[in-house]
Scaffold this motif. Structure first.
Motif, PDB file in Angstrom:
ATOM      1  N   GLU A 252       0.848  -1.185   0.000  1.00 14.14           N
ATOM      2  CA  GLU A 252       0.000   0.000   0.000  1.00 14.14           C
ATOM      3  C   GLU A 252       0.886   1.238   0.000  1.00 14.14           C
ATOM      4  OE1 GLU A 252      -2.779   0.252   3.273  1.00 14.14           O
ATOM      5  OE2 GLU A 252      -3.471   2.210   2.544  1.00 14.14           O
ATOM      6  N   GLN A 257       3.101   9.252  -0.111  1.00 11.94           N
ATOM      7  CA  GLN A 257       3.054   8.867  -1.527  1.00 11.94           C
ATOM      8  C   GLN A 257       1.674   9.160  -2.107  1.00 11.94           C
ATOM      9  OE1 GLN A 257       4.369   4.773  -0.945  1.00 11.94           O
ATOM     10  NE2 GLN A 257       6.170   5.118  -2.243  1.00 11.94           N
ATOM     11  N   GLY A 283      15.133   5.893  -0.882  1.00 12.82           N
ATOM     12  CA  GLY A 283      14.371   4.740  -0.433  1.00 12.82           C
ATOM     13  C   GLY A 283      12.938   5.049  -0.038  1.00 12.82           C
ATOM     14  N   GLY A 285      10.514   5.829  -1.959  1.00 10.55           N
ATOM     15  CA  GLY A 285       9.542   5.319  -2.926  1.00 10.55           C
ATOM     16  C   GLY A 285       9.025   6.358  -3.904  1.00 10.55           C
ATOM     17  N   LYS A 286       9.952   7.074  -4.547  1.00 13.07           N
ATOM     18  CA  LYS A 286       9.545   8.066  -5.537  1.00 13.07           C
ATOM     19  C   LYS A 286       9.146   7.398  -6.857  1.00 13.07           C
ATOM     20  CE  LYS A 286      13.464  10.380  -5.037  1.00 13.07           C
ATOM     21  NZ  LYS A 286      14.061   9.776  -3.835  1.00 13.07           N
ATOM     22  N   THR A 287       9.798   6.263  -7.143  1.00 14.67           N
ATOM     23  CA  THR A 287       9.586   5.643  -8.450  1.00 14.67           C
ATOM     24  C   THR A 287       8.124   5.274  -8.677  1.00 14.67           C
ATOM     25  OG1 THR A 287      11.791   4.716  -8.180  1.00 14.67           O
ATOM     26  CG2 THR A 287      10.492   3.901 -10.024  1.00 14.67           C
ATOM     27  N   ARG A 435      10.395  -0.975   7.399  1.00 16.99           N
ATOM     28  CA  ARG A 435      11.830  -0.778   7.226  1.00 16.99           C
ATOM     29  C   ARG A 435      12.489  -0.649   8.586  1.00 16.99           C
ATOM     30  NH1 ARG A 435      12.515   2.123   2.261  1.00 16.99           N
ATOM     31  NH2 ARG A 435      11.461   0.842   0.729  1.00 16.99           N
ATOM     32  N   ASP A 537      18.646  -0.717  -6.538  1.00 14.35           N
ATOM     33  CA  ASP A 537      17.621  -1.213  -5.625  1.00 14.35           C
ATOM     34  C   ASP A 537      17.663  -2.742  -5.531  1.00 14.35           C
ATOM     35  OD1 ASP A 537      15.427  -1.115  -3.944  1.00 14.35           O
ATOM     36  OD2 ASP A 537      13.978  -1.103  -5.582  1.00 14.35           O
ATOM     37  N   ARG A 566      16.628  -1.507   2.228  1.00 13.88           N
ATOM     38  CA  ARG A 566      15.489  -1.489   1.307  1.00 13.88           C
ATOM     39  C   ARG A 566      14.592  -2.704   1.490  1.00 13.88           C
ATOM     40  NH1 ARG A 566      15.694   1.707  -3.525  1.00 13.88           N
ATOM     41  NH2 ARG A 566      16.802   3.537  -2.822  1.00 13.88           N
TER      42      ARG A 566
END
Ligand code: ADP
Ligand code: MG
Length: 672
Positions: A252, A257, A283, A285-287, A435, A537, A566
């Protein structure tokens, strides 16, 4: 010989192909570049009587050599040259470290002038260089040079071109010079290169900084003007489709985000061009946020692209995006410098006819041959790695393209605006759940045993390890651990494990192969240079050892460390370093004590303010030659205002007062 401002340095006396090459390495190609290649500091070669010197002061002392110089060697490539110098009625000990060759220039009973640091308590001088006995009362410029070019050579060349300073025009418009006491270009050049005194040098520097910022702002704001933020194209994305993406994710989204995705959606829907900056620690989570943006643009009937600074990173993004979006029938391509000609031709054709929806790539994306059918969204990862003109070229591939830039370097909103022209900022401040914070430690090279024990322990549990080192090949000038040697030694020590080497100079294909093998768990220990700094990653890798950590900037260390931590395993990072100076120790203590990128960035900026020469290039902010965006923030803001007023009155810089600025920008190939 008559020289012109934009003549090549090859036209100068004493510049052959080799020197020209060395100059090019510093970004100096022409007479113009030389004139504006400013010293970063000055040495005050002023001879002072001993009695006037305070402890720790740098100055020239003059005296008579009274003992034979002796050279003693110790440690690895280290030496000390010592002799005594009689100054007035005192005898002072002089030590030169690691310059044994000076020995020949020191003769008993002869006068000598030494530039160095005075240590009052010990009545000693730590020498930095010998100076000509007649060089009284001067500010000697110190340039940043490379190992291929000597200070003296550069100084000579600059002296040679200095008479051409009067051929320059003025970058700073006349009214700004009048109102704010800024200097003309000629005054700036002379004041920077040959200041009469400290005050003159400082006045010239203030104007030089403003001039540099002003040129940058003209360029940036011209770009923004061309892609005017006022109008844009509303993207009517299909929410049900986007919801399917959410359902397909293995996790999720975090609150931050979700918020970033929503902000982007609002931007996309508006008939206004998006210019958003997405900031999030490594780390965070921008992608996946980028994936949402691209997919929604695709569902609205547009193409999207993502440009990354390295091939490794582009490749990783490609894999991730493909994994997430291919199930929805999105057609995705990867385009980098090592894409084969045949494949490239295919991609080109399919981008032009719209078959490809999303393309991920490196700078290769901005080649003129790449044309889109209907580009609607451009995402730039690690955007500070790209220049304004590169971003402009990418945006020019579509009509009023929406832009999203991503960075791990948190910068204040005002800076985002004045440095990148970004009008809105989204922040991801929290890391995904589950994490475990990375445990970091700074160790000295005497404590390597502890590190080896940790390596064995983690390998036994099936984890993988990154070993990072600043240099690739052995160099006689330094005793840094180098990557090749490290790999050989680790391979000999960990006989059961696969130890591989990854370096920036390898062909892209080879790099990808190694990264793929590491990601697949076929490599246990990866020895690398800072090529792995961004984006890589691999969740199973949970231990990183960074050798000579003091050679990296604070933000760079944080970026590197961001490669671990990660997955769900506890991660460990060791910074191995034996720093000599206080600031280096301080930096290692800070980075070992916190995982908070926002806090580190603030500390980095603070320390950089104290004049860390290499800080900016490594911190994720654009580099200026003389200006410091933090220390000289007021001048940056003023320059932004000046550029705005200038461009409003004269958008194409055609007025006589702006002619020279236009010429310079054109010369730098960044304008129009
Ligand atoms: P960065 O911001 O440094 O670019 P990435 O986008 O590479 O970070 O994400 C880091 C890792 O976290 C990736 O493996 C990604 O799949 C994972 N990730 C991203 N968002 C979440 C989330 N909400 N929950 C769990 N894992 C996530
Ligand atoms: Mg990233």
């Amino acid at each position: 010989m008559s020289l012109a401002l934009f003549d090549s340095v090859q036209a100068l006396t004493g510049v052959g192909p080799k020197t020209a090459q060395a100059l090019k390495g510093l970004g100096i190609n022409t007479v113009y570049d030389l004139l504006y290649y400013f010293p970063f500091r000055y040495e005050q070669l002023q001879t002072l009587p001993l009695a006037e010197l305070s402890d720790g002061q740098k100055a020239v002392v003059k005296g008579i050599v009274v003992t034979e110089p002796t050279v003693s060697y110790y440690g690895y490539h280290r030496s000390r040259l010592s002799f005594k110098l009689q100054i007035d009625h005192a005898v002072v000990m002089v030590n030169f470290f690691n310059q044994p060759w000076l020995h020949k220039q020191i003769t008993v009973n002869k006068p000598l002038a030494v530039y160095g640091t005075f240590q009052k308590a010990r009545l000693a001088v730590t020498g930095m260089k010998l100076v000509a006995a007649n060089s009284d009362d001067k500010m000697a410029p110190v340039y940043s040079v490379s190992q291929h070019l000597h200070q003296k050579t550069l100084l000579k060349l600059i002296k040679q071109v200095l008479p051409l300073a009067k051929q320059t025009g003025n970058v700073i418009p006349a009214d700004w010079r009048d109102q704010r006491q800024f200097l003309t270009d000629e005054q700036i050049i002379l004041g920077m290169q040959t200041p009469k005194d400290i005050q003159a040098g400082e006045a010239a520097r203030r104007s030089a900084i403003f001039r540099e910022f002003f040129l940058f702002e003209l360029q940036l704001q011209h770009l923004l003007h061309q892609n005017s933020g006022q109008t844009g194209i509303a993207k009517h994305y299909q929410l049900p489709a986007v919801n399917e993406l959410t359902k397909s994710l293995p996790f999720e989204l975090t609150h931050d985000q979700k918020q970033a995705v929503n902000q982007i959606f609002i931007d996309l829907k508006q008939p206004r061009q998006m210019r958003r900056l997405l900031e999030g620690d490594v780390g965070s989570g921008k992608t996946v946020v980028a994936v949402y943006a691209m997919y929604s643009a695709v569902t609205a009937g547009y193409q999207a692209c993502l440009m990354a600074p390295t091939e490794i990173l582009a490749h990783q993004h490609f894999e991730k995006v493909q994994q997430l979006l291919q199930p929805f029938g999105v057609r995705i391509a990867l385009l980098t410098g090592s894409t084969s000609a045949k494949e490239k031709a295919e991609i080109q054709a399919e981008l032009a006819d719209g078959t490809i929806n999303v393309v991920i790539g490196t700078h290769a994306l901005i080649q003129p041959a790449i044309k889109f059918n209907r580009l609607g969204l451009a995402i730039i990862d690690e955007q500070h790695r790209f220049g304004v003109n590169q971003r402009r070229d990418l945006l020019a591939k579509g009509d009023k393209v929406d832009q999203l830039s991503m960075t791990a370097t948190p910068i204040p909103r005002t800076l985002a605006l004045s440095l990148y022209g970004q009008t809105a900022v989204s922040e991801i401040r929290q890391l995904p759940a589950g994490r475990k914070p990375i445990k970091s430690a700074w160790v000295t090279s005497n404590q390597l045993r502890e590190v080896l024990t940790k390596m064995k322990e983690q390998l036994a549990q099936g984890r993988q390890i990154y070993v990072v080192t600043p240099l690739i090949a052995a160099s006689e000038k330094t005793d840094l651990k180098n990557a090749q040697e490290l790999q050989a030694r680790l391979a000999a020590y960990f006989k059961e494990q696969t130890v591989a080497l990854l370096d920036g100079q390898m062909p892209g294909e080879q790099k990808e192969k190694i990264m793929a093998a590491f990601a697949a768990g076929q490599i246990n220990i990866l020895v690398a240079t800072s090529v792995i700094e961004v984006g890589v990653d691999v969740a199973n890798a949970n231990l990183m050892i960074i050798f000579d950590a003091d050679r990296f900037g604070l933000s760079q260390l944080h970026q590197l460390r961001g490669r671990i931590g990660r997955g769900t395993y506890q991660s460990y990072c060791y910074f191995v370093a034996d720093p000599k100076n206080e600031q280096a120790k301080q930096r290692l203590e800070i980075v070992a004590s916190t995982n908070d990128g926002f806090k580190l960035a603030a500390e980095d900026l603070k320390l950089r303010g104290q004049g860390n020469l290499f800080g900016q290039a490594q911190s994720g902010l654009p580099t200026f030659q003389v200006g410091d965006i933090v220390q000289n923030n007021d001048l940056l803001m003023l320059a932004a205002q000046a550029a705005k007023e200038t461009l409003t009155a004269d958008p194409d810089l055609t007025e006589a007062d702006h002619a020279y600025a236009a010429k310079v920008l054109k010369y730098k190939q960044t304008f129009i």
